[in-house]
Design a protein around this motif. Structure first.
Motif, PDB file in Angstrom:
ATOM      1  N   VAL A 156      17.140  -9.415 -16.355  1.00  0.00           N
ATOM      2  CA  VAL A 156      17.222  -9.629 -17.804  1.00  0.00           C
ATOM      3  C   VAL A 156      17.543  -8.315 -18.512  1.00  0.00           C
ATOM      4  O   VAL A 156      16.954  -7.269 -18.212  1.00  0.00           O
ATOM      5  N   LEU A 157      18.470  -8.387 -19.458  1.00  0.00           N
ATOM      6  CA  LEU A 157      18.738  -7.308 -20.398  1.00  0.00           C
ATOM      7  C   LEU A 157      18.136  -7.724 -21.744  1.00  0.00           C
ATOM      8  O   LEU A 157      18.419  -8.811 -22.245  1.00  0.00           O
ATOM      9  N   VAL A 158      17.285  -6.874 -22.330  1.00  0.00           N
ATOM     10  CA  VAL A 158      16.614  -7.199 -23.588  1.00  0.00           C
ATOM     11  C   VAL A 158      17.294  -6.455 -24.730  1.00  0.00           C
ATOM     12  O   VAL A 158      17.534  -5.246 -24.643  1.00  0.00           O
ATOM     13  N   VAL A 159      17.596  -7.175 -25.806  1.00  0.00           N
ATOM     14  CA  VAL A 159      18.229  -6.609 -26.992  1.00  0.00           C
ATOM     15  C   VAL A 159      17.283  -6.782 -28.170  1.00  0.00           C
ATOM     16  O   VAL A 159      16.777  -7.884 -28.416  1.00  0.00           O
ATOM     17  N   GLY A 160      17.022  -5.688 -28.906  1.00  0.00           N
ATOM     18  CA  GLY A 160      16.160  -5.787 -30.073  1.00  0.00           C
ATOM     19  C   GLY A 160      15.648  -4.432 -30.508  1.00  0.00           C
ATOM     20  O   GLY A 160      16.035  -3.395 -29.970  1.00  0.00           O
ATOM     21  N   VAL A 168       8.029  -7.413 -25.305  1.00  0.00           N
ATOM     22  CA  VAL A 168       8.554  -8.355 -24.313  1.00  0.00           C
ATOM     23  C   VAL A 168       8.273  -7.852 -22.905  1.00  0.00           C
ATOM     24  O   VAL A 168       7.804  -8.600 -22.036  1.00  0.00           O
ATOM     25  N   VAL A 169       8.548  -6.579 -22.661  1.00  0.00           N
ATOM     26  CA  VAL A 169       8.321  -6.007 -21.335  1.00  0.00           C
ATOM     27  C   VAL A 169       6.842  -6.087 -20.966  1.00  0.00           C
ATOM     28  O   VAL A 169       6.476  -6.458 -19.842  1.00  0.00           O
ATOM     29  N   GLY A 170       5.968  -5.761 -21.917  1.00  0.00           N
ATOM     30  CA  GLY A 170       4.538  -5.834 -21.639  1.00  0.00           C
ATOM     31  C   GLY A 170       4.056  -7.236 -21.351  1.00  0.00           C
ATOM     32  O   GLY A 170       3.251  -7.460 -20.450  1.00  0.00           O
ATOM     33  N   GLN A 171       4.567  -8.207 -22.127  1.00  0.00           N
ATOM     34  CA  GLN A 171       4.167  -9.603 -21.917  1.00  0.00           C
ATOM     35  C   GLN A 171       4.604 -10.094 -20.532  1.00  0.00           C
ATOM     36  O   GLN A 171       3.845 -10.761 -19.833  1.00  0.00           O
ATOM     37  N   LEU A 172       5.809  -9.763 -20.130  1.00  0.00           N
ATOM     38  CA  LEU A 172       6.299 -10.194 -18.822  1.00  0.00           C
ATOM     39  C   LEU A 172       5.572  -9.479 -17.693  1.00  0.00           C
ATOM     40  O   LEU A 172       5.360 -10.049 -16.617  1.00  0.00           O
ATOM     41  N   TYR A 180      11.439 -13.683 -14.263  1.00  0.00           N
ATOM     42  CA  TYR A 180      12.280 -12.691 -14.923  1.00  0.00           C
ATOM     43  C   TYR A 180      11.828 -11.272 -14.596  1.00  0.00           C
ATOM     44  O   TYR A 180      10.636 -11.001 -14.460  1.00  0.00           O
ATOM     45  N   VAL A 181      12.794 -10.355 -14.518  1.00  0.00           N
ATOM     46  CA  VAL A 181      12.509  -8.935 -14.398  1.00  0.00           C
ATOM     47  C   VAL A 181      13.461  -8.192 -15.332  1.00  0.00           C
ATOM     48  O   VAL A 181      14.666  -8.417 -15.312  1.00  0.00           O
TER      49      VAL A 181
END
Length: 490
Positions: A156-160, A168-172, A180-181
């Motif tokens: 996953v690439l996260v945009v924001g 988001v990273v902490g929740q995952l 997802y990674v």
């Protein structure tokens, strides 16, 4: 230094590209064929056996026809979509599909004169339902095992904005039951990430200078990192027309986009997507507090506790004798706990400590090994020899079946807290008291006293907001394994 914002993962709206040009297939592509094969075999084999035993004509042909209808029902309900495995293998959807299958077969029999009489069809399909449930749960357990070894994950690439990306990273990172990674991020602005995720690109804060300014860096980052999909966190700098144009650019390049609206710990069944005046709306249904599900839960609680009290009566006698012989004092320990809506009630359990244990608690407060409001010691000197055995296998909690029968508690729910613990609750923790406390719950099947206070509250709130009768049945089934395992019980 910037403060990290609140978590914004939770439900994600998936926007699927219109063109099938995805450059990289995810590692979990085997889920769908394996699930279809398991469903087909789980339905076909028991059905053909039962139809043969009851002497129906052409059992193989009928079993094949029933299996085809069963798979079509699953496809229509999207039971084989990859995201369904992120929510486990609940029994409820399988039962609903099975009922739809019965209805479809009844229609086929009426219209075309196909199939056996209803009683024969029901007899043939009941074993198939059980086998299908077992197969789906086995597949889900294997998926979880694969994910815990960091395999079969979607990149996953996260945009924001930086805070949202960190959330988001902490929740995952908190859980391993998803697929997802995070491999990179495209951050709006120049703020640093606290999560340590590599920043592949920086995007402009505010309106882009050009309509497609976001497209090239995000698409290039996804290509370089081999991302299977892109998570976009919404905010004042990433919404509306800007988000729409980014979705066009990603879809034209064969990349999938998932939008994170900012809600967390909401079960998929509670979310419905609607639209109005071109706006996409998330209709989040309230937690179940009344109606047929609550009535079914109440009936299950009373009937289940009554049956268990009668069946376990001989065990109660043996445990009472063990408590009496291990140390002087009463067999049953009575303690005031706080129930639904903050109402106190007397909770019963087999005594596992010496008689003056409550007076000794103050002297041991400094040795508390739990990080929250609860008091826990792995080697509590107040626990008797018989008490250690009872606690390890949660046998000391069995008298609370009487609390369930009287309506103080439920079979499944958050554990009932002490009044002094509730006195220190904040507004979020008080929500644990929105439902009846339980004899067992997510806390018991997820690690018990080994969990941190934050993890305990998170599990309880997840249950409070998303409980269902089928979920209760799953928790009770998992409780048996957790009790026999004994981990986290002291």
């Amino acid at each position: 230094m910037r403060q990290s914002t609140s978590a914004v993962s939770g439900q994600a709206i998936s926007l699927t590209p219109h063109r099938s040009t995805t450059p990289r297939r995810p590692a979990n592509r085997w889920y769908v064929p394996v699930a279809v094969c398991a469903d087909s075999l789980g339905m076909a084999l028991p059905t053909v056996v039962i139809l043969s035993l009851i002497g129906t004509a052409h059992p193989v042909h009928q079993a094949v026809a029933i299996t085809v209808v069963w798979v079509l029902v699953g496809l229509a309900a999207k039971r084989y979509a990859p995201w369904t495995w992120d929510e486990g293998a609940p029994v409820g959807p399988v039962v609903r599909d099975w009922l739809v299958l019965l209805g479809a077969l009844a229609v086929l029999r009426t219209v075309f004169g196909l199939g056996e009489p209803p009683a024969a069809a029901l007899a043939a399909l009941c074993p198939s339902l059980a086998v299908t449930v077992v197969c789906r749960k086995a597949i889900h357990r294997h998926i979880l095992a694969v994910r815990r070894r960091a395999r079969g994950l979607r990149r996953v690439l996260v945009v924001g904005e930086a805070g949202a990306v960190d959330a988001v990273v902490g929740q995952l990172a908190e859980r391993t039951d998803h697929g997802y990674v995070v491999v990179g991020a495209c951050v709006l602005g120049e703020e640093d990430l606290l999560s340590g995720v590599p920043v592949s690109a920086r995007l402009r804060v505010g309106a882009p200078a050009a309509p497609d300014e976001d497209a090239a860096p995000v698409a290039e980052a996804a290509e370089t990192l081999g991302a299977d999909l892109v998570f976009v966190t919404t905010g004042r700098n990433m919404c509306g027309d800007r988000l729409r144009r980014l979705s066009w650019a990603l879809h034209d390049r064969g990349r999938r986009l998932m939008v994170l609206p900012g809600i967390v710990e909401v079960a998929r069944r509670r979310v419905r997507i609607a639209s109005a005046a071109g706006l996409t709306l998330l209709d989040v249904s309230p937690p179940t507090r009344r109606g047929l599900p609550t009535l079914l839960k109440a009936v299950t609680d009373r009937a289940g506790s009554l049956v268990l009290l009668m069946v376990l009566a001989p065990l109660f006698a043996l445990l009472a004798l063990a408590v009496r012989m291990s140390s002087p004092g009463p067999v049953i320990y009575r303690q005031v706990r706080v129930g639904r809506d903050g109402v106190p009630f007397p909770m019963w359990k087999f005594r596992t400590m010496v008689v003056d244990a409550d007076r000794m608690k103050g002297d041991l407060a400094a040795a508390n090994e739990h990080d929250g409001h609860m008091f826990k010691l792995r080697r509590d000197p107040r626990v008797t020899s018989a008490g250690r055995f009872l606690r390890r296998y949660s046998l000391d909690e069995l008298p609370q079946l009487a609390n369930v029968l009287l309506g103080h508690m439920s079979l499944v729910g958050p554990r009932p807290p002490l009044p002094e613990e509730v006195a220190r609750y904040d507004e979020v923790e008080m929500r644990r008291l929105s439902v009846k406390p339980g004899l067992t719950g997510l806390w018991q099947v997820s690690g018990r006293s080994d969990l941190s206070w934050h993890e305990t509250v998170s599990l309880d709130l997840r249950y409070v907001d998303n409980w269902s009768w089928t979920w209760d049945m799953t928790v009770m089934a998992r409780t048996v394994r957790a009790v026999l395992d004994g981990r986290g019980a002291y």
